[in-house]
Design a protein around this motif. Structure first.
Motif, PDB file in Angstrom:
ATOM      1  N   GLY B  77      31.404  42.497  30.961  1.00 35.79           N
ATOM      2  CA  GLY B  77      32.033  41.674  31.992  1.00 35.79           C
ATOM      3  C   GLY B  77      33.186  40.840  31.476  1.00 35.79           C
ATOM      4  N   CYS B  78      33.894  41.325  30.485  1.00 31.74           N
ATOM      5  CA  CYS B  78      34.963  40.521  29.887  1.00 31.74           C
ATOM      6  C   CYS B  78      36.188  40.423  30.788  1.00 31.74           C
ATOM      7  CB  CYS B  78      35.367  41.073  28.521  1.00 31.74           C
ATOM      8  SG  CYS B  78      36.198  42.678  28.597  1.00 31.74           S
ATOM      9  N   GLY B  79      36.371  41.413  31.683  1.00 33.04           N
ATOM     10  CA  GLY B  79      37.464  41.324  32.653  1.00 33.04           C
ATOM     11  C   GLY B  79      38.812  41.811  32.157  1.00 33.04           C
ATOM     12  N   ILE B  80      38.864  42.319  30.951  1.00 40.25           N
ATOM     13  CA  ILE B  80      40.155  42.804  30.424  1.00 40.25           C
ATOM     14  C   ILE B  80      40.691  43.936  31.290  1.00 40.25           C
ATOM     15  CG2 ILE B  80      41.231  44.015  28.464  1.00 40.25           C
ATOM     16  CD1 ILE B  80      39.451  42.363  26.620  1.00 40.25           C
ATOM     17  N   CYS B  81      39.791  44.799  31.791  1.00 39.88           N
ATOM     18  CA  CYS B  81      40.215  45.926  32.630  1.00 39.88           C
ATOM     19  C   CYS B  81      40.934  45.427  33.876  1.00 39.88           C
ATOM     20  CB  CYS B  81      39.019  46.805  32.984  1.00 39.88           C
ATOM     21  SG  CYS B  81      37.627  45.883  33.715  1.00 39.88           S
ATOM     22  N   ALA B  82      40.377  44.397  34.505  1.00 35.04           N
ATOM     23  CA  ALA B  82      40.969  43.860  35.734  1.00 35.04           C
ATOM     24  C   ALA B  82      42.332  43.218  35.437  1.00 35.04           C
ATOM     25  CB  ALA B  82      40.023  42.838  36.364  1.00 35.04           C
ATOM     26  N   GLN B  83      42.445  42.570  34.275  1.00 36.80           N
ATOM     27  CA  GLN B  83      43.708  41.938  33.873  1.00 36.80           C
ATOM     28  C   GLN B  83      44.830  42.959  33.736  1.00 36.80           C
ATOM     29  OE1 GLN B  83      44.807  38.746  32.910  1.00 36.80           O
ATOM     30  NE2 GLN B  83      42.954  37.930  33.867  1.00 36.80           N
ATOM     31  N   HIS B  84      44.468  44.168  33.282  1.00 35.03           N
ATOM     32  CA  HIS B  84      45.487  45.168  32.973  1.00 35.03           C
ATOM     33  C   HIS B  84      45.646  46.228  34.053  1.00 35.03           C
ATOM     34  CE1 HIS B  84      46.647  43.839  28.975  1.00 35.03           C
ATOM     35  NE2 HIS B  84      45.385  43.421  28.860  1.00 35.03           N
ATOM     36  N   CYS B  85      44.950  46.086  35.169  1.00 35.62           N
ATOM     37  CA  CYS B  85      45.012  47.093  36.241  1.00 35.62           C
ATOM     38  C   CYS B  85      46.375  46.981  36.951  1.00 35.62           C
ATOM     39  CB  CYS B  85      43.876  46.849  37.234  1.00 35.62           C
ATOM     40  SG  CYS B  85      43.839  48.048  38.583  1.00 35.62           S
ATOM     41  N   PRO B  86      47.283  47.982  36.805  1.00 38.43           N
ATOM     42  CA  PRO B  86      48.631  47.858  37.394  1.00 38.43           C
ATOM     43  C   PRO B  86      48.647  47.639  38.916  1.00 38.43           C
ATOM     44  CG  PRO B  86      48.561  49.622  35.795  1.00 38.43           C
ATOM     45  CD  PRO B  86      47.140  49.196  36.032  1.00 38.43           C
ATOM     46  N   PRO B  87      47.793  48.300  39.706  1.00 37.02           N
ATOM     47  CA  PRO B  87      47.842  48.049  41.158  1.00 37.02           C
ATOM     48  C   PRO B  87      47.542  46.593  41.524  1.00 37.02           C
ATOM     49  CG  PRO B  87      46.602  50.037  40.688  1.00 37.02           C
ATOM     50  CD  PRO B  87      46.838  49.356  39.376  1.00 37.02           C
ATOM     51  N   ALA B  88      46.787  45.876  40.691  1.00 35.15           N
ATOM     52  CA  ALA B  88      46.451  44.485  40.990  1.00 35.15           C
ATOM     53  C   ALA B  88      47.707  43.641  41.092  1.00 35.15           C
ATOM     54  CB  ALA B  88      45.512  43.925  39.916  1.00 35.15           C
ATOM     55  N   ALA B  89      48.714  43.968  40.270  1.00 32.22           N
ATOM     56  CA  ALA B  89      49.977  43.214  40.289  1.00 32.22           C
ATOM     57  C   ALA B  89      50.683  43.354  41.629  1.00 32.22           C
ATOM     58  CB  ALA B  89      50.876  43.713  39.160  1.00 32.22           C
ATOM     59  N   LYS B  90      50.368  44.442  42.339  1.00 32.09           N
ATOM     60  CA  LYS B  90      50.997  44.659  43.647  1.00 32.09           C
ATOM     61  C   LYS B  90      50.061  44.254  44.782  1.00 32.09           C
ATOM     62  CE  LYS B  90      53.728  48.465  41.822  1.00 32.09           C
ATOM     63  NZ  LYS B  90      53.772  49.911  41.621  1.00 32.09           N
ATOM     64  N   GLY B  91      48.978  43.517  44.404  1.00 32.21           N
ATOM     65  CA  GLY B  91      48.067  43.015  45.437  1.00 32.21           C
ATOM     66  C   GLY B  91      47.042  44.017  45.913  1.00 32.21           C
ATOM     67  N   LYS B  92      46.972  45.180  45.258  1.00 35.77           N
ATOM     68  CA  LYS B  92      45.989  46.176  45.682  1.00 35.77           C
ATOM     69  C   LYS B  92      45.109  46.552  44.484  1.00 35.77           C
ATOM     70  CE  LYS B  92      47.035  49.332  48.714  1.00 35.77           C
ATOM     71  NZ  LYS B  92      47.672  50.529  49.343  1.00 35.77           N
ATOM     72  N   ALA B  93      44.327  45.569  44.015  1.00 37.31           N
ATOM     73  CA  ALA B  93      43.543  45.744  42.797  1.00 37.31           C
ATOM     74  C   ALA B  93      42.526  46.868  42.929  1.00 37.31           C
ATOM     75  CB  ALA B  93      42.825  44.449  42.453  1.00 37.31           C
ATOM     76  N   ALA B  94      42.488  47.724  41.884  1.00 40.29           N
ATOM     77  CA  ALA B  94      41.454  48.760  41.838  1.00 40.29           C
ATOM     78  C   ALA B  94      40.212  48.259  41.117  1.00 40.29           C
ATOM     79  CB  ALA B  94      41.993  50.006  41.134  1.00 40.29           C
ATOM     80  N   ILE B  95      40.361  47.123  40.388  1.00 46.71           N
ATOM     81  CA  ILE B  95      39.215  46.513  39.705  1.00 46.71           C
ATOM     82  C   ILE B  95      39.172  45.043  40.100  1.00 46.71           C
ATOM     83  CG2 ILE B  95      38.164  45.935  37.490  1.00 46.71           C
ATOM     84  CD1 ILE B  95      39.731  48.365  36.314  1.00 46.71           C
ATOM     85  N   VAL B  96      38.029  44.625  40.609  1.00 45.30           N
ATOM     86  CA  VAL B  96      37.879  43.246  41.078  1.00 45.30           C
ATOM     87  C   VAL B  96      36.678  42.625  40.371  1.00 45.30           C
ATOM     88  CG1 VAL B  96      37.516  41.764  43.090  1.00 45.30           C
ATOM     89  CG2 VAL B  96      38.776  43.918  43.325  1.00 45.30           C
ATOM     90  N   MET B  97      36.874  41.429  39.783  1.00 40.51           N
ATOM     91  CA  MET B  97      35.758  40.759  39.107  1.00 40.51           C
ATOM     92  C   MET B  97      34.985  39.925  40.135  1.00 40.51           C
ATOM     93  SD  MET B  97      36.063  41.891  36.058  1.00 40.51           S
ATOM     94  CE  MET B  97      34.810  40.938  35.198  1.00 40.51           C
ATOM     95  N   VAL B  98      33.659  40.153  40.169  1.00 40.59           N
ATOM     96  CA  VAL B  98      32.828  39.383  41.093  1.00 40.59           C
ATOM     97  C   VAL B  98      31.653  38.787  40.316  1.00 40.59           C
ATOM     98  CG1 VAL B  98      33.445  40.887  43.028  1.00 40.59           C
ATOM     99  CG2 VAL B  98      31.379  41.372  41.690  1.00 40.59           C
ATOM    100  N   ARG B  99      31.040  37.717  40.857  1.00 43.84           N
ATOM    101  CA  ARG B  99      29.873  37.131  40.193  1.00 43.84           C
ATOM    102  C   ARG B  99      28.768  38.165  40.099  1.00 43.84           C
ATOM    103  NH1 ARG B  99      29.768  31.541  39.353  1.00 43.84           N
ATOM    104  NH2 ARG B  99      27.584  31.722  38.790  1.00 43.84           N
ATOM    105  N   ASP B 100      28.133  38.208  38.933  1.00 45.27           N
ATOM    106  CA  ASP B 100      27.067  39.195  38.735  1.00 45.27           C
ATOM    107  C   ASP B 100      25.752  38.587  39.181  1.00 45.27           C
ATOM    108  OD1 ASP B 100      25.791  41.481  38.090  1.00 45.27           O
ATOM    109  OD2 ASP B 100      25.984  41.268  35.919  1.00 45.27           O
TER     110      ASP B 100
END
Lengths: 394, 102, 193
Positions: B77-100
């Motif tokens: 759950g480190c979130g590095i994947c979400a930080q580097h997900c290119p679509p997220a920069a355009k507001g359409k994140a493919a990886i979203v961090m949520v409370r576990d």
């Protein structure tokens, strides 16, 4: 008993022949006096096609031992050699070799550590590595250096042991002195040493392993138990291998040699080439009716404390001669070990210490004579210093 | 987890079970977890490259590899994947961090 | 010399071959089935510096590993070492110590210079012999030849065959022949008191 050739070789040449006869897969080394001639001679054998060994010429002793560790982890029979400062530079990897339980065989041609810089014999290099986990064999002569070099492979590679072995012989005094010795034929030596089958290999892709992983508070200590117990098991293996070699060569070896020791009242304990000189002095004292004896330690690691205490029990005085100083310690390293082994033992004798021969200072007959004179005084109850310096201008 | 005793260990501190990190589940270290939003994914493989625990599952059977989700046994759950997900920069994140919510 | 160990101390200067001679003599003796030791006292190894070599010969295995304090035979390869305090050629001398000196002087003169009352002194002009036989002032092998004449430690022919055998991989035949000739001449020209 096997037929043997009487030859004249220096200690370095004798060990190079033993290493050739053991057919190592890999040799890695960096030159340093007085070791250089040994690897030089071995490299000649390789270049002449007399032994099929991969010779790795490295840029330092740290690299020499690193290459040895890598090759041994791949399952190879590996040799290397060094002296003094070279051994000091290997330091870090010397421990790794033992920790990974890799039976590398190394000639440590004993030479003083700097400074000031000195190329001659003492045991300060070996004593620096006494706690590194290697088996230490010490040699009195070129003959013993040859014999121990052959036995080292069998001892270190034994499944109960699997530890690296250091063959210690005195720089120049043994390494560069032309001496007479008897050498086994290549066939007999090979029949004795035999091929090596490593327990694991990093090159075995069918059975992949990890070597040298991070090992923290949860497991490091348990892994050290393995090393501690391998040293305990080594005693039986040293005995068995030495007995077999004795039957083959006619030259018996044990943890130590007892020379006119059984009925001796005073005894010297020491290691290395000075033992031969001491035997001549012991004989001279015996001729005068003095019951003198010698215990020449061959196996310094593991340290045969119980057997040593038994052999020295009831002596009226024991003198330990150390060819190394342990600065700040009470006496030399061999003295502290011997005295500790005798503490609380049956009929514990008084033990005195002489530090001698540092930096190659010749240890002549007169010096050893003076030790025996002092021991005779001590046996008569005359008191004196426990820790002494021998053969130095004070 | 029961730690082994000295005599149960192979000599030399080597590890003889290849890939035994697989048995070490770091998944229960998470406080946040990545959720995969498949319709936003462009299958760039950035998450797969950056993941320190090789916890990004991919399908390599197609001609081009495809991101298909997470290995929650090993994802910390480190979130590095979400930080580097290119679509997220355009507001359409493919990886979203949520409370576990374990 | 059965039963007794013979201890020989060589005094030379770096480059004169004292080390080679000390070790060669040990090897030649070994070729005859005796026991021997040959070793130099390793120092800074500078050409011209005084240095010592040692040879021990015995019928039994030799155990001691120390320098020779009280020599049976002292061999001096360079007459400039005779009065040198650094060389100490007479150190540990006994009444029966034998001296063999590379010099054109007579033994009686050397005896006076060394202040010897007893023992034996032999001389040989090994430098001249070396120059004549192989053109270099390396007196070690002629000194070995003279030693055999003085002491009969080995038969001359045995020593010559050891020399040929043991140096054939290191030196040309011409050098070996020159040394063999020098050995023979020194054997004949060695001067007794």
């Amino acid at each position: 008993m096997a037929k043997q050739e009487q030859v004249s070789l220096t200690g370095n040449e004798a060990v190079a022949y033993a290493f050739k006869q053991a057919r190592p897969h890999v040799a890695s080394a960096f030159p340093i006096t007085p070791q250089t001639e040994m690897m030089h001679k071995f490299a000649d054998f390789v270049a002449n096609g007399e032994v099929d060994t991969e010779m790795i010429l490295v840029e330092s002793e740290h690299s020499a031992m690193s290459a040895a560790v890598g090759a041994a982890a791949a399952g190879a029979r590996v040799i290397t050699a060094t002296s003094s400062a070279g051994f000091a530079l290997m330091w870090e990897i010397v421990y790794v070799a033992a920790s990974l339980r890799l039976p590398i065989c190394m000639a440590l041609v004993n030479r003083a550590l700097s400074g000031n810089i000195n190329i001659h014999c003492d045991h300060s290099d070996a004593m620096g590595g006494r706690d590194a986990g290697w088996i230490h064999l010490f040699c009195e002569s070129a003959q013993e250096a040859y014999d121990n070099a052959l036995m080292a492979f069998r001892i270190g590679e034994h499944p109960d042991v699997r530890l690296p072995v250091m063959i210690n012989y005195d720089g120049f005094i043994i390494s560069h002195t032309a001496d007479s010795l008897r050498m086994l034929s290549a066939d007999d030596a090979w029949k004795f040493v035999g091929p090596y089958k490593a327990a694991y290999s990093v090159l075995d892709t069918e059975n992949p392993i990890t070597v040298g992983p991070l090992d923290l508070t949860d497991y490091y200590f348990e892994h050290k138990v393995g090393e501690i117990e391998a040293h305990k098991r080594a005693f039986d293996v040293v005995r068995a291998v030495s007995a077999q070699y004795g039957a083959l060569s006619g030259r018996g070896y044990d943890f130590f040699e007892s020379y006119r020791l059984d009925d001796a009242e005073i005894a010297i304990v020491l290691m290395g080439s000075t033992a031969g000189t001491a035997k001549d002095v012991v004989d001279a004292h015996r001729e005068k009716g003095v019951k003198a004896g010698l215990l020449k330690l061959r196996l310094f690691r593991p340290f045969p404390a119980a057997e040593l205490a038994k052999a020295l029990a009831g002596k009226k005085a024991v003198g330990v001669m150390d060819r190394a100083a342990s600065f700040g310690a009470w006496g030399g390293p061999l003295f502290t070990e011997v005295r500790s082994a005798l503490y609380g033992a049956d009929r514990q004798p008084p033990v005195l210490n002489w530090i001698y021969g540092l930096g190659g200072r010749d240890c002549d007959l007169r010096q050893i004579d003076s030790v025996l004179e002092r021991l005779a005084d001590a046996a008569r109850g005359k008191s004196g210093e426990t820790v002494n310096l021998l053969g130095v201008r004070l | 987890m029961t730690l082994k005793r000295a005599h149960e260990l192979p000599a030399g501190g080597i590890i003889v079970e290849a890939g035994n990190a697989d048995a070490y589940n770091t998944g229960d270290w998470r406080t946040f977890k990545p959720e995969f939003v498949a319709e936003n994914c462009i299958h760039c493989m950035f998450c797969w490259i950056y993941c320190p625990d090789t916890a990004v599952n991919i399908d390599t059977t197609a001609e081009k590899s495809r991101m298909i989700g997470f290995d929650y046994d090993h994802c910390k759950g480190c979130g590095i994947c979400a930080q580097h997900c290119p679509p997220a920069a355009k507001g359409k994140a493919a990886i979203v961090m949520v409370r576990d919510e374990k | 010399m059965a039963g007794k160990m013979v201890e020989i101390r060589w005094h030379g200067r770096g480059g004169q071959g004292a080390k080679t001679a000390a070790i060669f003599l040990a090897e030649a003796v070994l070729d005859r089935g005796k026991y021997s030791q040959g070793f130099p006292e390793y120092g800074p190894e500078r050409r011209g510096a005084p240095m010592r070599g040692y040879t021990r010969i015995a019928d039994e295995p030799i155990r001691r590993h120390c320098g020779i304090e009280s020599p049976d035979i002292v061999i001096i390869l360079d007459p400039t070492l005779l009065e040198s305090a650094a060389a100490g050629v007479t150190a540990g001398s006994r009444d029966d110590t034998v001296y063999l000196v590379n010099t054109a002087e007579q033994p009686a003169n050397i005896r006076r210079r060394l202040g010897l009352a007893n023992g034996k002194v032999f001389t040989v002009d090994a430098t001249q012999i070396a120059l004549d036989c192989f053109g270099r002032s390396i007196p070690n092998m002629p000194m070995v030849g003279a030693l055999l004449a003085a002491t009969q430690l080995l038969p001359l022919d045995d020593m010559k065959s050891s020399l040929s055998e043991r140096f054939k991989s290191k030196f040309s035949q011409a050098v070996i022949d020159g040394n063999l000739a020098a050995v023979e001449r020194a054997y004949k020209e060695m001067v007794r008191e």
